[in-house]
Design an enzyme around this catalytic site. Structure first.
Site, PDB file in Angstrom:
ATOM      1  N   HIS A   1       0.830  -1.217   0.000  1.00 23.92           N
ATOM      2  CA  HIS A   1       0.000   0.000   0.000  1.00 23.92           C
ATOM      3  C   HIS A   1       0.855   1.253   0.000  1.00 23.92           C
ATOM      4  O   HIS A   1       1.946   1.294   0.591  1.00 23.92           O
ATOM      5  CB  HIS A   1      -0.987   0.001   1.164  1.00 23.92           C
ATOM      6  CG  HIS A   1      -0.401  -0.038   2.541  1.00 23.92           C
ATOM      7  ND1 HIS A   1       0.011   1.095   3.201  1.00 23.92           N
ATOM      8  CD2 HIS A   1      -0.173  -1.069   3.400  1.00 23.92           C
ATOM      9  CE1 HIS A   1       0.470   0.772   4.402  1.00 23.92           C
ATOM     10  NE2 HIS A   1       0.375  -0.535   4.557  1.00 23.92           N
TER      11      HIS A   1
ATOM     12  N   ASP B   1       0.034   4.401   1.174  1.00 22.67           N
ATOM     13  CA  ASP B   1      -0.094   5.375   2.260  1.00 22.67           C
ATOM     14  C   ASP B   1       0.697   4.963   3.488  1.00 22.67           C
ATOM     15  O   ASP B   1       1.131   3.811   3.615  1.00 22.67           O
ATOM     16  CB  ASP B   1      -1.560   5.587   2.624  1.00 22.67           C
ATOM     17  CG  ASP B   1      -2.256   4.301   3.054  1.00 22.67           C
ATOM     18  OD1 ASP B   1      -1.971   3.247   2.460  1.00 22.67           O
ATOM     19  OD2 ASP B   1      -3.086   4.342   3.982  1.00 22.67           O
TER      20      ASP B   1
ATOM     21  N   ASP C   1       6.620   1.062   6.858  1.00 21.68           N
ATOM     22  CA  ASP C   1       5.318   0.413   6.715  1.00 21.68           C
ATOM     23  C   ASP C   1       4.448   1.326   5.868  1.00 21.68           C
ATOM     24  O   ASP C   1       3.964   2.347   6.335  1.00 21.68           O
ATOM     25  CB  ASP C   1       4.695   0.192   8.104  1.00 21.68           C
ATOM     26  CG  ASP C   1       3.259  -0.268   8.061  1.00 21.68           C
ATOM     27  OD1 ASP C   1       2.828  -0.783   7.024  1.00 21.68           O
ATOM     28  OD2 ASP C   1       2.554  -0.096   9.079  1.00 21.68           O
TER      29      ASP C   1
ATOM     30  N   GLU D   1      -4.988   2.260   2.928  1.00 17.89           N
ATOM     31  CA  GLU D   1      -4.952   1.039   3.737  1.00 17.89           C
ATOM     32  C   GLU D   1      -5.021   1.358   5.220  1.00 17.89           C
ATOM     33  O   GLU D   1      -5.733   0.704   5.979  1.00 17.89           O
ATOM     34  CB  GLU D   1      -3.681   0.238   3.422  1.00 17.89           C
ATOM     35  CG  GLU D   1      -3.666  -1.170   3.988  1.00 17.89           C
ATOM     36  CD  GLU D   1      -3.054  -1.279   5.388  1.00 17.89           C
ATOM     37  OE1 GLU D   1      -3.094  -2.381   5.976  1.00 17.89           O
ATOM     38  OE2 GLU D   1      -2.531  -0.255   5.877  1.00 17.89           O
TER      39      GLU D   1
ATOM     40  N   ASP E   1       3.847  -6.699   3.286  1.00 13.42           N
ATOM     41  CA  ASP E   1       3.422  -5.759   4.322  1.00 13.42           C
ATOM     42  C   ASP E   1       3.508  -6.349   5.724  1.00 13.42           C
ATOM     43  O   ASP E   1       2.704  -6.023   6.587  1.00 13.42           O
ATOM     44  CB  ASP E   1       1.984  -5.295   4.035  1.00 13.42           C
ATOM     45  CG  ASP E   1       1.550  -4.138   4.925  1.00 13.42           C
ATOM     46  OD1 ASP E   1       2.431  -3.450   5.469  1.00 13.42           O
ATOM     47  OD2 ASP E   1       0.339  -3.933   5.072  1.00 13.42           O
TER      48      ASP E   1
ATOM     49  N   HIS F   1       3.879   2.914  13.142  1.00 12.13           N
ATOM     50  CA  HIS F   1       2.758   3.749  13.599  1.00 12.13           C
ATOM     51  C   HIS F   1       3.136   4.642  14.777  1.00 12.13           C
ATOM     52  O   HIS F   1       2.253   5.184  15.444  1.00 12.13           O
ATOM     53  CB  HIS F   1       1.521   2.908  13.966  1.00 12.13           C
ATOM     54  CG  HIS F   1       0.936   2.138  12.831  1.00 12.13           C
ATOM     55  ND1 HIS F   1      -0.301   1.530  12.898  1.00 12.13           N
ATOM     56  CD2 HIS F   1       1.417   1.876  11.592  1.00 12.13           C
ATOM     57  CE1 HIS F   1      -0.555   0.925  11.753  1.00 12.13           C
ATOM     58  NE2 HIS F   1       0.486   1.116  10.944  1.00 12.13           N
TER      59      HIS F   1
END
Length: 534
Positions: A128, A130, A167, A197, A221, A508
Site C-alpha cells: 500500500h 499510504d 510500513d 490502507e 506488508d 505507527h
C-alpha cells in the site's frame, strides 16, 4: 491519474517526470526522479543531495533504496496519495510498463514475463502507498508538505521524531525495483499498489473482481524477517458521536491544561499485547480521580491521531475554583507517580504536565459524567488470546482517537479479531455501553480476516527458497494486525497468498525503524521466489 486520458498525453507526462520536470502537467523543477540501473548516483538523480539522500546513496540494494528515497520525499498520508501515485504512474509509462488507476484510486502496473517465461503463473505483488503520520509534539514536521528525514543508527534506518513510512514504503520500493529491473527472471507480473490502507482499507475494498489476472500473490506488508504470514485478523470500527449545548464557565473558576505525554505508542495490532499505556484511557482515569477531590468542570479532552495507533499523548482543559492551583499540582504529581509505577518497564517516560489556560465554556456536568464514565468503562487492549494459534492475540480493541469539547465530541474504537464473530461481539459490547446513556455509536468499516491455508503451494516454494538460500528454517505465522489479503482474497477466491517483509520496529509511532540488512535479504528472497515460480 485519469485512466481515460489519452496514452500519448500520459507518455508525455512520463517524459516530464523522467527528466525531473513533471508536476501536475507543468514544467517545474523539483519533482524527484527514479532512474534505472544500479548506480546510486544515477538512481538518485533529481533528489536534492541533502544529508538524508547521502544516507540513501550508501545503502544496498541501491535500486530498492532509491525508490524508498522517492517515497520519503513525497507526502503520502492516507487519502492523500495522489501526488505519489501520479509520479509513479508517469514513471511506469516512461519505463514501458502498463499502468492504470482503478475506480478506487489504486495503481495497478503490469509487466510482461521475461522471454521464455511467458507460460509461468502470473504473480501479483501487493503493498500500500499510504503511511501512518505520527509525530512528537515537539516536532514541527508537516506531513502534508515535508519530506521524511531518516538517519542511520546501528544498522537501522530510523525517523527520530516522526514515523518513517517503512510500513509499507519498503514493500512498495521492493515492488518498484522488480518492475524496473531487466536482469530478473519472472513470469507475468501485476503490481497492486493500494491506497487508504491505514485509514480503512478503502483501496482494497474498492478493488473490483476480475481486474487481476494472477492467481499467486506476494503481499509485502509484514514486519519480521524470516517469517511467512498465512493469516491475519479482521475487524471493524465503532464511531461514537454525542453533542450537547455548551455552558459558560462558572464564575470564580480558573482554567488549567493537563497534558499526558511520553508514552511509546505503537501499532494497535502488532503491539497491543505489550500492555503499553493508552494516553486517552490514562488521562480519563486521572481526570476522574481529580474530579473526586475537586469541583472540576471539563472544557476539552483530546488524544490520539490515528485509529490504528496506540495513543501516545492526550490533553485536557478544565476549570476548578480559583486558588486551588497548589493543591491541584500536588494531586497531579500523585497521579503521575501512580501511573509511572504501574507502567514501570513499559512506559518509563510518562509525564503529566499542568499549566494555566484561559477557558470560556465547559461541558454540562451531566455530559462530563457520561463521557468520563463511558470512556473509563470502555474495553481496551487484549480481550482474548488465541487457543488455535499459541502466542497470537485473538481479539483486541484500541481506543485510538478522542476529540471532546464544550459542545460534545467524537471518539473511535478499532476492534480486531482472528474470528469475524469475535470482532463483532466486542463491537456490540462497546455499542451497548454507549447506548446506556443514549449515545450514538455506529459500527463501520468491517473487513474480513485472512484464513490460513497451511497447504499453500506458494508457501512451500517460499520455505524451500528460504531454506536453501539462507540456511535456516523459516517460521509460519498469523498476525493480529490487519492486512489487505483477506479483502482481496474474498474478491479473488482461490488466490494463493503469502506475506513477508523486512524487520520493522515501532510502526505507527515516532522512531519507527527498519533493519537495513533485512531489506537486502528481502530483495534476494523476493527475486529468487519469482525465478522459482515456473
Amino acid at each position: 491519474s485519469n485512466p481515460a486520458a489519452p496514452t500519448s498525453e500520459l507518455k508525455e507526462l512520463g517524459q516530464f517526470f523522467e527528466t525531473g520536470l513533471f508536476l501536475f502537467g507543468r514544467i517545474k523543477p523539483g519533482c524527484p526522479t527514479i532512474q534505472g540501473g544500479g548506480n546510486q548516483e544515477t538512481v538518485l538523480r533529481g533528489l536534492p543531495m541533502n544529508q538524508s539522500n547521502l544516507i540513501f546513496s550508501s545503502l544496498q540494494p541501491a535500486r530498492v533504496w532509491a525508490h524508498f528515497a522517492i517515497l520519503c520525499s513525497i507526502p503520502r498520508a492516507s487519502k492523500h496519495e495522489a501526488a505519489l501515485r501520479d509520479c509513479l504512474l508517469a514513471w511506469a509509462l516512461a519505463h514501458g510498463l502498463a499502468p492504470e488507476v482503478d475506480a478506487a484510486g489504486n495503481l495497478i502496473i503490469r509487466k510482461a514475463a521475461t522471454h521464455g517465461w511467458e507460460s509461468s503463473p502470473g504473480v501479483v505483488l501487493q503493498a500500500h502507498l499510504d503511511m501512518v503520520c505520527q509525530k512528537n509534539t515537539d516536532s514541527e514536521h508537516d506531513f502534508s508538505r515535508d519530506p521524511i528525514v531518516p538517519e542511520c543508527r546501528d544498522g537501522w534506518l530510523v525517523a527520530d521524531r516522526t514515523t518513517l513510512g517503512a510500513d509499507n514504503g519498503i514493500g512498495v520500493a521492493l515492488i518498484l525495483a522488480v518492475l524496473e529491473s531487466d536482469d530478473i527472471a519472472h513470469g507475468p507480473l501485476e503490481a497492486l499498489l493500494t491506497v487508504d490502507e491505514e485509514a480503512g482499507m478503502g483501496g482494497a475494498r474498492g478493488l473490483a473482481p476480475g481486474v487481476l489476472q494472477g492467481r499467486l500473490m506476494l503481499n509485502l506488508d509484514t514486519e519480521d524477517w524470516g517469517e511467512f504470514y498465512l493469516g491475519c485478523a479482521g475487524g471493524l470500527d465503532v464511531n461514537v458521536v454525542r453533542d450537547t449545548p455548551a455552558e459558560r464557565c462558572p464564575d470564580g473558576y480558573e482554567g488549567w491544561r493537563l497534558t499526558l505525554h511520553g508514552l511509546r505508542g505503537g501499532h494497535s495490532g502488532v503491539d497491543i499485547h505489550e500492555e503499553r499505556g493508552n494516553g486517552i484511557k490514562l488521562l480519563v482515569r486521572t481526570l476522574r480521580g481529580l474530579a473526586a477531590g475537586f469541583p472540576l468542570r471539563l472544557a476539552q479532552c483530546k488524544g490520539g491521531t490515528a485509529r490504528n495507533a496506540l495513543p501516545r499523548e492526550a490533553e485536557a482543559i478544565f476549570v476548578v475554583p480559583a486558588g486551588l492551583g497548589e493543591e491541584l499540582a500536588e494531586a497531579v504529581g500523585k497521579w503521575e507517580g501512580i501511573l509511572r509505577e504501574e507502567l514501570s518497564g513499559v512506559d518509563d517516560a510518562l509525564r503529566l504536565v499542568l499549566d494555566a489556560r484561559a477557558v470560556s465554556s465547559v461541558l454540562p456536568l451531566t455530559e462530563q459524567d457520561i463521557w468520563l464514565s463511558s470512556l473509563h468503562a470502555a474495553p481496551y487492549g487484549v480481550r482474548r488470546m488465541s487457543r488455535r494459534v499459541p502466542g497470537v492475540v485473538e481479539t483486541s480493541n484500541n481506543l485510538g482517537m478522542l476529540d471532546l469539547g464544550p459542545s460534545g465530541g467524537t471518539c473511535n474504537f478499532m476492534v480486531r479479531s482472528l474470528l469475524d464473530h469475535g470482532s463483532q461481539a466486542l463491537a456490540d459490547e462497546i455499542v451497548s455501553l454507549w447506548a446506556l446513556s443514549g449515545t450514538v455509536a455506529v459500527q463501520d468499516g468491517y473487513y474480513p480476516g485472512w484464513a490460513p491455508n497451511p497447504d499453500s503451494p506458494l508457501l512451500k516454494t517460499c520455505q524451500a527458497v528460504y531454506r536453501r538460500d539462507f540456511g535456516a528454517e523459516s517460521k509460519v505465522q498469523v498476525i493480529h494486525a490487519g492486512l489487505e489479503c483477506g479483502i482481496i482474497g474474498a474478491k479473488y477466491p482461490g488466490m494463493d497468498t503469502v506475506s513477508f517483509g523486512p524487520t520493522i520496529r515501532g510502526a505507527h509511532a515516532p522512531g519507527e525503524r527498519v533493519e537495513i540488512a533485512s531489506v537486502e535479504r528481502c530483495w534476494r528472497l523476493l527475486t529468487t521466489i519469482l525465478a522459482e515460480l515456473r
